[in-house]
Design a protein around this motif. Structure first.
Motif, PDB file in Angstrom:
ATOM      1  N   TYR A 158       5.568  -5.140  -6.932  1.00  0.00           N
ATOM      2  CA  TYR A 158       4.281  -4.457  -6.842  1.00  0.00           C
ATOM      3  C   TYR A 158       3.668  -4.417  -8.234  1.00  0.00           C
ATOM      4  O   TYR A 158       4.251  -3.852  -9.166  1.00  0.00           O
ATOM      5  CB  TYR A 158       4.436  -3.039  -6.302  1.00  0.00           C
ATOM      6  CG  TYR A 158       3.098  -2.343  -6.114  1.00  0.00           C
ATOM      7  CD1 TYR A 158       2.474  -2.329  -4.865  1.00  0.00           C
ATOM      8  CD2 TYR A 158       2.449  -1.732  -7.172  1.00  0.00           C
ATOM      9  CE1 TYR A 158       1.237  -1.724  -4.696  1.00  0.00           C
ATOM     10  CE2 TYR A 158       1.216  -1.133  -7.016  1.00  0.00           C
ATOM     11  CZ  TYR A 158       0.616  -1.129  -5.774  1.00  0.00           C
ATOM     12  OH  TYR A 158      -0.622  -0.537  -5.610  1.00  0.00           O
ATOM     13  N   THR A 160       1.195  -2.919 -10.719  1.00  0.00           N
ATOM     14  CA  THR A 160       0.495  -1.636 -10.806  1.00  0.00           C
ATOM     15  C   THR A 160      -0.391  -1.548 -12.039  1.00  0.00           C
ATOM     16  O   THR A 160      -0.153  -2.214 -13.045  1.00  0.00           O
ATOM     17  CB  THR A 160       1.501  -0.470 -10.838  1.00  0.00           C
ATOM     18  OG1 THR A 160       0.783   0.763 -10.901  1.00  0.00           O
ATOM     19  CG2 THR A 160       2.423  -0.565 -12.040  1.00  0.00           C
ATOM     20  N   GLU A 165      -4.227   5.642  -6.863  1.00  0.00           N
ATOM     21  CA  GLU A 165      -4.281   4.818  -5.658  1.00  0.00           C
ATOM     22  C   GLU A 165      -3.013   3.984  -5.507  1.00  0.00           C
ATOM     23  O   GLU A 165      -2.556   3.730  -4.391  1.00  0.00           O
ATOM     24  CB  GLU A 165      -5.520   3.915  -5.698  1.00  0.00           C
ATOM     25  CG  GLU A 165      -6.832   4.667  -5.537  1.00  0.00           C
ATOM     26  CD  GLU A 165      -8.024   3.759  -5.733  1.00  0.00           C
ATOM     27  OE1 GLU A 165      -7.897   2.762  -6.483  1.00  0.00           O
ATOM     28  OE2 GLU A 165      -9.077   4.026  -5.144  1.00  0.00           O
ATOM     29  N   ASP A 166      -2.443   3.549  -6.629  1.00  0.00           N
ATOM     30  CA  ASP A 166      -1.188   2.799  -6.588  1.00  0.00           C
ATOM     31  C   ASP A 166      -0.067   3.638  -5.993  1.00  0.00           C
ATOM     32  O   ASP A 166       0.776   3.137  -5.252  1.00  0.00           O
ATOM     33  CB  ASP A 166      -0.780   2.352  -8.002  1.00  0.00           C
ATOM     34  CG  ASP A 166      -1.618   1.205  -8.522  1.00  0.00           C
ATOM     35  OD1 ASP A 166      -1.787   0.222  -7.794  1.00  0.00           O
ATOM     36  OD2 ASP A 166      -2.088   1.298  -9.666  1.00  0.00           O
ATOM     37  N   ALA A 169      -0.297   3.692  -2.257  1.00  0.00           N
ATOM     38  CA  ALA A 169       0.044   2.378  -1.709  1.00  0.00           C
ATOM     39  C   ALA A 169       1.549   2.128  -1.775  1.00  0.00           C
ATOM     40  O   ALA A 169       2.152   1.635  -0.816  1.00  0.00           O
ATOM     41  CB  ALA A 169      -0.717   1.282  -2.458  1.00  0.00           C
ATOM     42  N   LEU A 246      -3.120  -4.000  -5.078  1.00  0.00           N
ATOM     43  CA  LEU A 246      -4.118  -3.103  -4.528  1.00  0.00           C
ATOM     44  C   LEU A 246      -5.494  -3.637  -4.841  1.00  0.00           C
ATOM     45  O   LEU A 246      -5.809  -3.914  -5.997  1.00  0.00           O
ATOM     46  CB  LEU A 246      -3.938  -1.701  -5.123  1.00  0.00           C
ATOM     47  CG  LEU A 246      -4.859  -0.613  -4.607  1.00  0.00           C
ATOM     48  CD1 LEU A 246      -4.502  -0.230  -3.175  1.00  0.00           C
ATOM     49  CD2 LEU A 246      -4.783   0.620  -5.511  1.00  0.00           C
ATOM     50  N   ARG A 248      -8.833  -2.830  -5.675  1.00  0.00           N
ATOM     51  CA  ARG A 248      -9.425  -1.613  -6.213  1.00  0.00           C
ATOM     52  C   ARG A 248     -10.929  -1.554  -6.020  1.00  0.00           C
ATOM     53  O   ARG A 248     -11.606  -2.567  -6.040  1.00  0.00           O
ATOM     54  CB  ARG A 248      -9.075  -1.479  -7.696  1.00  0.00           C
ATOM     55  CG  ARG A 248      -7.613  -1.136  -7.896  1.00  0.00           C
ATOM     56  CD  ARG A 248      -7.164  -1.322  -9.323  1.00  0.00           C
ATOM     57  NE  ARG A 248      -5.801  -0.822  -9.492  1.00  0.00           N
ATOM     58  CZ  ARG A 248      -4.715  -1.480  -9.124  1.00  0.00           C
ATOM     59  NH1 ARG A 248      -4.839  -2.671  -8.572  1.00  0.00           N
ATOM     60  NH2 ARG A 248      -3.518  -0.962  -9.291  1.00  0.00           N
ATOM     61  N   SER A 276      -1.935  -7.420   0.369  1.00  0.00           N
ATOM     62  CA  SER A 276      -3.038  -6.713  -0.272  1.00  0.00           C
ATOM     63  C   SER A 276      -3.322  -5.400   0.438  1.00  0.00           C
ATOM     64  O   SER A 276      -3.619  -5.383   1.641  1.00  0.00           O
ATOM     65  CB  SER A 276      -4.307  -7.583  -0.261  1.00  0.00           C
ATOM     66  OG  SER A 276      -4.118  -8.774  -0.992  1.00  0.00           O
ATOM     67  N   PHE A 277      -3.231  -4.309  -0.318  1.00  0.00           N
ATOM     68  CA  PHE A 277      -3.712  -3.016   0.146  1.00  0.00           C
ATOM     69  C   PHE A 277      -5.158  -2.863  -0.322  1.00  0.00           C
ATOM     70  O   PHE A 277      -5.526  -3.392  -1.365  1.00  0.00           O
ATOM     71  CB  PHE A 277      -2.887  -1.875  -0.461  1.00  0.00           C
ATOM     72  CG  PHE A 277      -1.556  -1.665   0.180  1.00  0.00           C
ATOM     73  CD1 PHE A 277      -1.378  -0.671   1.122  1.00  0.00           C
ATOM     74  CD2 PHE A 277      -0.466  -2.445  -0.180  1.00  0.00           C
ATOM     75  CE1 PHE A 277      -0.133  -0.463   1.707  1.00  0.00           C
ATOM     76  CE2 PHE A 277       0.780  -2.251   0.386  1.00  0.00           C
ATOM     77  CZ  PHE A 277       0.949  -1.255   1.344  1.00  0.00           C
ATOM     78  N   GLY A 279      -7.922  -0.280  -1.729  1.00  0.00           N
ATOM     79  CA  GLY A 279      -7.899   1.005  -2.412  1.00  0.00           C
ATOM     80  C   GLY A 279      -8.904   1.994  -1.888  1.00  0.00           C
ATOM     81  O   GLY A 279      -9.915   2.269  -2.527  1.00  0.00           O
TER      82      GLY A 279
END
Length: 291
Positions: A158, A160, A165-166, A169, A246, A248, A276-277, A279
């Protein structure tokens, strides 16, 4: 039951993703929805019909569902059919909106798409489908290079930027890692000018520990003048099976460098899938509820 949604346009790029989604669902013991979003063809030279003819609706869904079955038979073999594998042909003029609708309908916690390995990130249909989906999807999106093959996921990286927000996630990623029995390596790659200091790292760890406890998680700081190249080497050194980032809402070194260049240079690190997350609190809340 948790649901993984895999979407295909039947292209060569989507075959590896189909196999990946199937075996990942098996490993995680989740439902797999295999979907294709289609649009009705223009009739009599016009697309202004309020509704399609009734027989067109019935025949189109039947035809596309048959095509999905044939696609699975060809690439998964004859024994893929299972009560936990569902075929879903969905009509929508917008591929992105269609995928989102299917994801919401099935409460999917993960969407899997195929991309062209060794090249720029590719959308399912010509245009910006994949990019738009990354920005709008109600759940994380997993992009699979066309030359990837599924191996049980053991090492997750991951990337970061030490932001709140991280933390949300990663807490959701841990829930997935626990099912996979996978280790998570949280890495911050920065130039010395951009580095936020040891206090920022300790704050980040403390905040994460308040949310979740996971024994198989490590943290690492790397300094470099070439963020992307360092990440590429790190993925190889750690035998990464999955890299997670993430998307963003605001700019940052990871936003500017990783998601601008990493997805465009996917050939540089080859077969590592990208999760992919997005944010936003709404999306992360949806992901939490789905789990």
């Amino acid at each position: 039951m948790k649901t993984i949604l895999y979407c295909t346009d039947y292209s060569e790029n989507s075959i590896a993703a189909l196999k990946y989604a199937y075996h990942m669902a098996k490993q995680m013991e989740t439902r797999l929805v295999i979907s294709h979003v289609f649009d009705y063809p223009t009739i009599l030279g016009t697309d202004n019909l309020d509704e399609p003819f009734p027989h067109l609706d019935k025949n189109a869904h039947k035809s596309h569902r048959f095509k999905l079955k044939k696609f699975c038979d060809e690439h998964l073999g004859s024994s893929w059919q299972d009560p936990n594998v569902v075929l879903e042909a969905y009509e929508d003029k917008s591929v992105v909106q269609g995928i989102i609708s299917v994801a919401v309908e099935w409460h999917a916690y993960l969407i899997i798409l195929g991309i062209k390995g060794g090249s720029a990130i590719r959308e399912m249909i010509m245009g910006s489908t994949t990019r738009n989906l990354l920005e709008k999807a109600p759940c994380p999106v997993l992009s699979i290079p066309s030359d990837a093959s599924y191996m049980p996921i053991k090492n997750i990286v991951y990337a970061t930027d030490f932001e709140e927000e991280d933390i949300y996630a990663i807490s959701k990623l841990i829930e997935m890692a626990q099912q996979l029995k996978a280790a998570i390596k949280v890495v911050h790659i920065s130039t010395k000018d951009e580095y936020k200091g040891e206090m920022q790292l300790e704050w980040f760890k403390e905040m994460l520990n308040e949310k979740v406890s996971y024994s198989k998680i490590d943290f690492e700081l790397l300094f470099t003048e070439d963020v992307f190249e360092t990440l590429r080497i790190y993925l190889g050194d750690t035998n990464a099976d999955l890299v997670v980032m993430l998307e963003r809402e605001h700019k940052g070194i990871l936003k500017n460098v990783f998601h601008r260049d990493l997805v465009k240079k996917m050939e540089s690190y080859g077969r590592v899938p990208l999760l992919s997350f997005r944010g936003s609190n709404h999306q992360l809340f949806y992901f939490k509820q789905a789990l």
